[in-house]
Design an enzyme around this catalytic site. Structure first.
Site, short mmCIF file in Angstrom:
data_model
loop_
_atom_site.label_atom_id
_atom_site.label_comp_id
_atom_site.label_asym_id
_atom_site.label_seq_id
_atom_site.Cartn_x
_atom_site.Cartn_y
_atom_site.Cartn_z
N GLY A 26 1.41 -5.90 -7.71
CA GLY A 26 2.25 -4.98 -6.95
C GLY A 26 2.15 -5.27 -5.47
N GLN A 56 2.52 -3.07 3.49
CA GLN A 56 1.48 -4.12 3.44
C GLN A 56 1.95 -5.41 4.10
OE1 GLN A 56 0.76 -3.44 -1.01
NE2 GLN A 56 -1.30 -3.97 -0.31
N CYS A 103 -6.81 -3.96 -4.36
CA CYS A 103 -5.71 -3.86 -3.40
C CYS A 103 -5.67 -5.14 -2.58
CB CYS A 103 -5.94 -2.65 -2.48
SG CYS A 103 -4.63 -2.42 -1.26
N LEU A 104 -4.47 -5.69 -2.42
CA LEU A 104 -4.34 -6.94 -1.67
C LEU A 104 -4.68 -6.73 -0.20
CD1 LEU A 104 -1.10 -8.36 -3.33
CD2 LEU A 104 -3.48 -9.01 -3.78
N HIS A 156 -0.22 3.62 -7.33
CA HIS A 156 -0.94 2.95 -6.23
C HIS A 156 0.05 2.50 -5.15
CE1 HIS A 156 -4.11 -0.15 -4.89
NE2 HIS A 156 -3.02 -0.56 -4.28
N GLU A 157 1.19 1.95 -5.58
CA GLU A 157 2.17 1.43 -4.60
C GLU A 157 2.87 2.59 -3.86
OE1 GLU A 157 1.86 -1.53 -3.93
OE2 GLU A 157 0.80 -2.15 -5.73
N HIS A 186 0.83 3.80 -1.10
CA HIS A 186 0.94 2.98 0.12
C HIS A 186 2.08 3.49 1.02
CE1 HIS A 186 -1.87 -0.36 -0.07
NE2 HIS A 186 -1.53 -0.66 -1.31
O1 K1U Z 1 -0.85 -2.87 -3.82
C1 K1U Z 1 -1.61 -3.82 -3.89
O2 K1U Z 1 -2.43 -4.01 -3.01
C2 K1U Z 1 -1.55 -4.76 -5.07
C3 K1U Z 1 -2.59 -4.45 -6.13
C4 K1U Z 1 -1.97 -3.52 -7.15
C5 K1U Z 1 -2.91 -2.81 -8.09
C6 K1U Z 1 -3.96 -3.42 -8.72
C7 K1U Z 1 -4.77 -2.72 -9.60
C8 K1U Z 1 -4.51 -1.40 -9.85
C9 K1U Z 1 -3.47 -0.78 -9.21
C10 K1U Z 1 -2.66 -1.48 -8.34
C11 K1U Z 1 -3.04 -5.76 -6.75
O3 K1U Z 1 -2.26 -6.45 -7.31
S1 K1U Z 1 -4.70 -6.21 -6.58
C12 K1U Z 1 -4.80 -7.73 -7.52
C13 K1U Z 1 -4.80 -7.53 -9.00
O4 K1U Z 1 -5.01 -6.43 -9.47
C14 K1U Z 1 -4.51 -8.67 -9.90
C15 K1U Z 1 -4.38 -9.93 -9.44
C16 K1U Z 1 -4.10 -10.98 -10.32
C17 K1U Z 1 -3.98 -10.76 -11.65
C18 K1U Z 1 -4.13 -9.48 -12.13
C19 K1U Z 1 -4.39 -8.43 -11.27
ZN ZN Z 2 -2.80 -1.75 -2.53
#
Ligand code: K1U
Ligand code: ZN
Length: 173
Positions: free
Chosen positions: A46, A51, A95-96, A137-138, A141
């Site tokens: 996401g 972001q 979270c990225l 989560h998004e 944000h």
């Molecule tokens: O919003 C963001 O920062 C993105 C985030 C979204 C998210 C992850 C986990 C739970 C709720 C929302 C991410 O994508 S973090 C990276 C991640 O979870 C992932 C990366 C590669 C493969 C699978 C998952």
């Molecule tokens: Zn996030």
């Protein structure tokens, strides 16, 4: 399409409430393409517009699980949760904007969300599983809320200090 820079916490732009998208035009469609490319490149499941320093109510997601799964990119403009289940689930969220930090967050198991698609048409869908966690989560944000805001203050402070250190190291190059 361009891969955009992802803001790292702490950054005041990640704490702001974002503005609704006034009209779904070519600029918004270009931003959606860039956000999807940035999300897949990270990689993540996401990404929300603030972001990438765009203070607009717009998110992208793709929670299709397996590595060889057909991509299911979604773009949600002005998303709103219109219904939440009483049942709640816990997920170890990341979270990225807070790289390499994970913590358990409890949220409604299912949510129904209404949004505009890239043609400016209203859509409504019920999400469950990882999709439900991710869409909440998004949308957080877009309201300046991070998953660490659900944690105890001490844990939140510890993660914030780690991110301050990471940003100092990144600035030194
Ligand atoms: O919003 C963001 O920062 C993105 C985030 C979204 C998210 C992850 C986990 C739970 C709720 C929302 C991410 O994508 S973090 C990276 C991640 O979870 C992932 C990366 C590669 C493969 C699978 C998952
Ligand atoms: Zn996030």
């Amino acid at each position: 399409m361009t891969i955009r820079n992802i803001l790292i916490h702490p950054d005041p732009r990640l704490k702001k409430v974002t503005d609704p998208v006034a009209s779904v035009d070519d600029n918004i469609r270009r931003l959606a393409d860039d956000m999807l490319e940035t999300m897949y490149d990270a990689p993540g499941i996401g990404l929300a517009a603030p972001q990438v320093a765009q203070m607009l109510r717009m998110i992208v997601m793709d929670c299709a699980k397996e590595d060889d799964a057909t991509p299911e990119p979604m773009v949600l403009i002005n998303p709103q949760v219109v219904w939440s289940s009483d049942a709640r689930s816990v997920y170890d969220e990341g979270c990225l904007s807070i790289p390499d930090q994970y913590a358990e967050v409890e949220r409604p198991t299912e949510v129904e969300v209404e949004w505009l698609n890239l043609d400016g048409k209203t859509q409504r869908e019920k999400f469950d599983g990882l999709w439900a966690t991710c869409v909440q989560h998004e949308i957080d944000h877009l309201d300046g809320k991070l998953f660490i805001d659900y944690l105890k203050p001490l844990k939140r402070q510890m993660i914030t200090r780690k991110m301050q250190k990471l940003k100092r190291e990144m600035a030194r190059g």
